[in-house]
Design a protein around this motif. Structure first.
Motif, short mmCIF file in Angstrom:
data_model
loop_
_atom_site.label_atom_id
_atom_site.label_comp_id
_atom_site.label_asym_id
_atom_site.label_seq_id
_atom_site.Cartn_x
_atom_site.Cartn_y
_atom_site.Cartn_z
N GLY A 125 0.75 -1.24 0.00
CA GLY A 125 0.00 0.00 0.00
C GLY A 125 0.78 1.29 0.00
N SER A 126 1.97 1.36 0.63
CA SER A 126 2.65 2.64 0.77
C SER A 126 3.56 2.97 -0.39
N GLY A 127 3.72 2.07 -1.35
CA GLY A 127 4.60 2.34 -2.48
C GLY A 127 6.06 2.11 -2.14
N THR A 128 6.36 1.51 -0.99
CA THR A 128 7.73 1.24 -0.59
C THR A 128 8.18 -0.06 -1.22
N ALA A 129 9.35 -0.02 -1.87
CA ALA A 129 9.88 -1.23 -2.48
C ALA A 129 10.53 -2.10 -1.42
N LEU A 130 10.41 -3.41 -1.54
CA LEU A 130 11.03 -4.34 -0.62
C LEU A 130 11.70 -5.42 -1.44
N GLU A 131 12.99 -5.59 -1.23
CA GLU A 131 13.76 -6.58 -1.97
C GLU A 131 14.52 -7.43 -0.97
N THR A 132 14.59 -8.73 -1.20
CA THR A 132 15.35 -9.62 -0.35
C THR A 132 16.50 -10.19 -1.15
N VAL A 133 17.70 -10.02 -0.62
CA VAL A 133 18.90 -10.54 -1.25
C VAL A 133 19.31 -11.76 -0.44
N ARG A 134 19.40 -12.89 -1.08
CA ARG A 134 19.76 -14.12 -0.38
C ARG A 134 21.10 -14.64 -0.87
N GLY A 135 21.89 -15.11 0.08
CA GLY A 135 23.17 -15.74 -0.25
C GLY A 135 22.98 -17.24 -0.30
N THR A 136 24.05 -17.97 0.00
CA THR A 136 23.99 -19.42 -0.06
C THR A 136 23.31 -20.01 1.17
N ILE A 168 15.87 -5.27 1.87
CA ILE A 168 16.15 -3.88 1.53
C ILE A 168 14.83 -3.14 1.40
N GLN A 169 14.65 -2.14 2.24
CA GLN A 169 13.44 -1.34 2.18
C GLN A 169 13.86 0.05 1.74
N ALA A 170 13.44 0.45 0.56
CA ALA A 170 13.84 1.75 0.00
C ALA A 170 12.74 2.77 0.21
N ASP A 171 13.10 3.92 0.77
CA ASP A 171 12.16 5.02 0.93
C ASP A 171 12.37 5.99 -0.22
N GLY A 172 11.32 6.41 -0.88
CA GLY A 172 11.43 7.34 -1.99
C GLY A 172 11.70 6.61 -3.28
N THR A 173 11.85 7.38 -4.33
CA THR A 173 12.04 6.78 -5.64
C THR A 173 13.46 6.92 -6.16
N GLY A 187 16.43 6.29 -4.48
CA GLY A 187 17.39 5.31 -3.96
C GLY A 187 18.55 5.91 -3.19
N ASN A 188 18.53 7.21 -2.93
CA ASN A 188 19.61 7.85 -2.18
C ASN A 188 19.48 7.64 -0.68
N CYS A 189 18.31 7.27 -0.23
CA CYS A 189 18.07 7.06 1.19
C CYS A 189 17.41 5.70 1.35
N VAL A 190 18.17 4.73 1.87
CA VAL A 190 17.71 3.35 1.91
C VAL A 190 17.92 2.79 3.31
N THR A 191 16.97 1.98 3.76
CA THR A 191 17.10 1.23 5.00
C THR A 191 17.29 -0.24 4.65
N GLN A 240 22.13 7.39 3.73
CA GLN A 240 21.68 8.49 2.88
C GLN A 240 22.91 9.07 2.19
N THR A 241 22.83 9.20 0.87
CA THR A 241 23.98 9.68 0.10
C THR A 241 23.72 11.06 -0.47
N ARG A 242 24.80 11.70 -0.89
CA ARG A 242 24.72 13.00 -1.57
C ARG A 242 24.66 12.75 -3.07
N GLY A 243 24.03 13.64 -3.79
CA GLY A 243 24.03 13.55 -5.25
C GLY A 243 23.24 12.36 -5.78
N ALA A 244 23.72 11.83 -6.90
CA ALA A 244 22.98 10.77 -7.60
C ALA A 244 23.46 9.38 -7.23
N LEU A 245 24.39 9.24 -6.29
CA LEU A 245 24.91 7.93 -5.92
C LEU A 245 23.84 7.12 -5.20
N PRO A 246 23.48 5.93 -5.71
CA PRO A 246 22.51 5.09 -5.01
C PRO A 246 23.11 4.58 -3.69
#
Length: 127
Positions: free
Chosen positions: A9-20, A27-32, A34-38, A82-88
């Protein structure tokens, strides 16, 4: 391997990265942009959290980096960048993990070399 889904519902992307193993990093990304990610790190504590925070903050493009343990009874960390500029934000996260692994490998190699030298010295003394 990575799988993606969307938050509810909130438009927040959620991605799970799995290893072996069975552990994963959510990964829960706030905003569109990608400069500020939890990043949600499961089965981790202050040992990784503080070390990784230090490594990530060495990057001059990082404006903010912090973490918190969600609850003492949970082994989960919310790690925010949280990054400066366009760096994800995922880039300094990856670099921080790689740099931390390099430091740990150096410490391990130095320790093993010292143990080997110590044992060789003790064998010489016993002969």
């Amino acid at each position: 391997m990575a799988g993606t889904g969307t938050g509810s519902g909130s438009g927040t992307a959620l991605e799970t990265v799995r290893g072996t193993g069975s552990c994963g990093i959510g990964i829960q990304a706030d905003g569109t942009d990608g400069n500020c990610v939890t990043f949600v790190l499961h089965d981790e504590d202050h040992t990784l959290g503080n070390s990784l925070r230090y490594m990530v903050m060495k990057n001059p493009d990082v404006e903010f980096c912090g973490y918190c343990i969600t609850h003492p009874s949970e082994s989960k960390i919310n790690f925010r960048i949280q990054t400066r500029g366009a760096l994800p934000a995922v880039e300094p996260f990856r670099k921080g993990l790689n740099d931390l692994m390099s430091v740990c490998q150096h410490v391990l190699n130095t320790f093993e070399r010292s143990v080997k030298e110590f044992r060789a010295q003790k064998e010489e003394e016993m002969q």
